[in-house]
Scaffold this active site. Structure first.
Site, PDB file in Angstrom:
ATOM      1  N   ASP A   1      23.041  58.067  44.412  1.00 39.24           N
ATOM      2  CA  ASP A   1      23.604  56.722  44.501  1.00 39.24           C
ATOM      3  C   ASP A   1      23.163  56.011  45.775  1.00 39.24           C
ATOM      4  O   ASP A   1      23.125  54.786  45.827  1.00 39.24           O
ATOM      5  CB  ASP A   1      25.135  56.793  44.434  1.00 39.24           C
ATOM      6  CG  ASP A   1      25.779  55.424  44.527  1.00 39.24           C
ATOM      7  OD1 ASP A   1      25.544  54.606  43.620  1.00 39.24           O
ATOM      8  OD2 ASP A   1      26.502  55.171  45.509  1.00 39.24           O
TER       9      ASP A   1
ATOM     10  N   LEU B   1      30.067  49.450  44.873  1.00 37.04           N
ATOM     11  CA  LEU B   1      29.403  48.146  44.787  1.00 37.04           C
ATOM     12  C   LEU B   1      27.934  48.197  45.170  1.00 37.04           C
ATOM     13  O   LEU B   1      27.280  47.153  45.257  1.00 37.04           O
ATOM     14  CB  LEU B   1      30.123  47.146  45.711  1.00 37.04           C
ATOM     15  CG  LEU B   1      31.563  46.805  45.306  1.00 37.04           C
ATOM     16  CD1 LEU B   1      32.220  45.941  46.365  1.00 37.04           C
ATOM     17  CD2 LEU B   1      31.585  46.087  43.961  1.00 37.04           C
ATOM     18  N   ARG B   2      27.419  49.406  45.403  1.00 36.12           N
ATOM     19  CA  ARG B   2      26.009  49.493  45.775  1.00 36.12           C
ATOM     20  C   ARG B   2      25.107  48.940  44.671  1.00 36.12           C
ATOM     21  O   ARG B   2      24.088  48.306  44.949  1.00 36.12           O
ATOM     22  CB  ARG B   2      25.618  50.945  46.081  1.00 36.12           C
ATOM     23  CG  ARG B   2      26.093  51.448  47.436  1.00 36.12           C
ATOM     24  CD  ARG B   2      25.323  52.685  47.867  1.00 36.12           C
ATOM     25  NE  ARG B   2      25.835  53.195  49.126  1.00 36.12           N
ATOM     26  CZ  ARG B   2      26.642  54.245  49.234  1.00 36.12           C
ATOM     27  NH1 ARG B   2      27.027  54.880  48.134  1.00 36.12           N
ATOM     28  NH2 ARG B   2      27.064  54.656  50.410  1.00 36.12           N
ATOM     29  N   GLY B   3      25.463  49.207  43.427  1.00 31.55           N
ATOM     30  CA  GLY B   3      24.644  48.714  42.323  1.00 31.55           C
ATOM     31  C   GLY B   3      24.544  47.208  42.324  1.00 31.55           C
ATOM     32  O   GLY B   3      23.457  46.642  42.130  1.00 31.55           O
TER      33      GLY B   3
ATOM     34  N   VAL C   1      22.353  46.088  45.476  1.00 33.32           N
ATOM     35  CA  VAL C   1      20.930  46.408  45.320  1.00 33.32           C
ATOM     36  C   VAL C   1      20.280  45.520  44.261  1.00 33.32           C
ATOM     37  O   VAL C   1      19.167  45.010  44.452  1.00 33.32           O
ATOM     38  CB  VAL C   1      20.743  47.901  44.978  1.00 33.32           C
ATOM     39  CG1 VAL C   1      19.311  48.173  44.547  1.00 33.32           C
ATOM     40  CG2 VAL C   1      21.120  48.770  46.163  1.00 33.32           C
TER      41      VAL C   1
END
Length: 344
Positions: free
Chosen positions: A183, A264-266, A269
């Site tokens: 992730d 919330l990384r998705g 990014v």
């Protein structure tokens, strides 16, 4: 794979690329060729951290003190570094080490920089990253995310900038990274063996031409190489002006929500990768087509909850994306090859 690497070069803050694929598919060759595309950078002469003489955020503490004192910093131009991290590297070799004996006897901080110092403002490449010790992977990902490397030994603390493009590659037959570590990589690219006989012959022919005369081969492709370098440099300059319209940001988050992507990384990014792609195409505004080209790369590796599960082929991500963006459903099973981002 090429698209993911180029976007991370345009915006190093994206968070790196994880490349998984079969043996002999050119993963390492492609990554090592990336450094030649990058323009030279200005660094402070004699500084082991490749400090930027104009940007305080990319300066080591020592250089910043010299700058604040009014010293005229000597500047030199240097090719962007490509640093290979060997599998057997220790934490001291990666992060650097403090000479405790010298510190105690002379009262000075004697720091021996590691690989993270050399990789600052460059590319750090880890081949077979899935075989690297998990704690070293954590160190690399933390440094890449924060942009700084801190070494603390015996009450002595040293820190230096460590902003680099982290690229990892590996063969899925030798094992996958834990979902928590996967992730942390911004993008995940999968490389498959070419099945088309004509394309295989073309690859073999080009390899034979390179082996017989590397200089002539490089000269034949120099113009295309220079054009790609120019596009990357122009995209880096345009990136600050590039924006994602609010309706598209909302749809990106809706895709992440429907796919049950943790954290919330998705979202972050996908937004940043779409901006980098729009800048690469010479535009200051992101379109739905930009998002379509990067969404699988940004989300496919974030769906796996169980370490024993396989990574999604991309079909699930594409299916949800098309529903949210009101596009026709995908016609294949998600195994179609990625579109080549570079013009022929």
């Amino acid at each position: 794979m090429k698209l993911a690497l180029i976007l991370n070069v345009i915006d190093p803050r994206l968070g790196g690329v994880m490349i998984m694929g079969d043996r002999g598919t050119g993963k390492s060759t492609t990554v090592r060729a990336l450094a030649e595309l990058l323009p030279e950078i200005e660094v402070v002469a004699g500084d082991p951290y490749n400090s930027d003489p104009h940007n305080a955020d990319l300066m080591s503490d020592e250089v910043r003190v010299r700058k604040l004192a009014g010293e005229a910093l000597p500047i030199e131009r240097r090719q962007v570094q490509m640093v290979d991290l060997p599998l057997g590297a220790t934490e001291d070799r990666v992060c650097g080490t403090i000479d405790i004996e010298k510190a105690l006897s002379e009262g000075t901080r004697a720091f021996e920089p590691g690989l993270l110092a050399r990789a600052n403002r460059g590319i750090l490449y880890v081949d077979e990253v899935n075989l690297l010790d998990d704690h070293l992977v954590d160190v690399l990902l933390d440094s890449a995310a924060m942009g700084w490397n801190t070494v603390e030994r015996e009450g002595i603390s040293v820190r230096h900038p460590a902003r680099f493009v982290l690229v990892g590659s590996g063969n899925p037959e030798e094992g996958e990274l834990r979902p928590q570590l996967l992730d942390r990589f911004a993008m995940h690219a999968e490389v498959r063996t070419v099945r088309d006989p004509q394309l295989r012959v073309q690859i073999v022919q080009q390899r034979s031409e390179f082996d017989s005369n590397p200089q002539r081969f490089a000269l034949a492709h120099r113009k295309a190489q220079q054009e790609l370098s120019r596009r990357i440099l122009k995209a880096q300059q345009l990136l600050k002006k590039t924006e994602v319209p609010y309706p598209l940001r909302l749809q990106i988050s809706e895709v992440c929500s429907e796919l049950n992507v943790d954290g919330l990384r998705g979202d972050i990014v996908a937004n940043n990768a779409a901006r980098a792609l729009a800048a690469f195409e010479g535009r200051a505004s992101v379109t739905a087509q930009d998002i379509e080209r990067i969404i699988v790369l940004c989300l496919r590796h974030r769906l796996r909850k169980d370490p024993l599960e396989t990574i999604d082929s991309g079909y699930k991500v594409e299916k949800v994306f098309r529903r949210v963006f009101n596009l026709p459903a995908p016609e294949n099973n998600g195994t179609a090859p990625e579109r080549d981002p570079l013009p022929r």
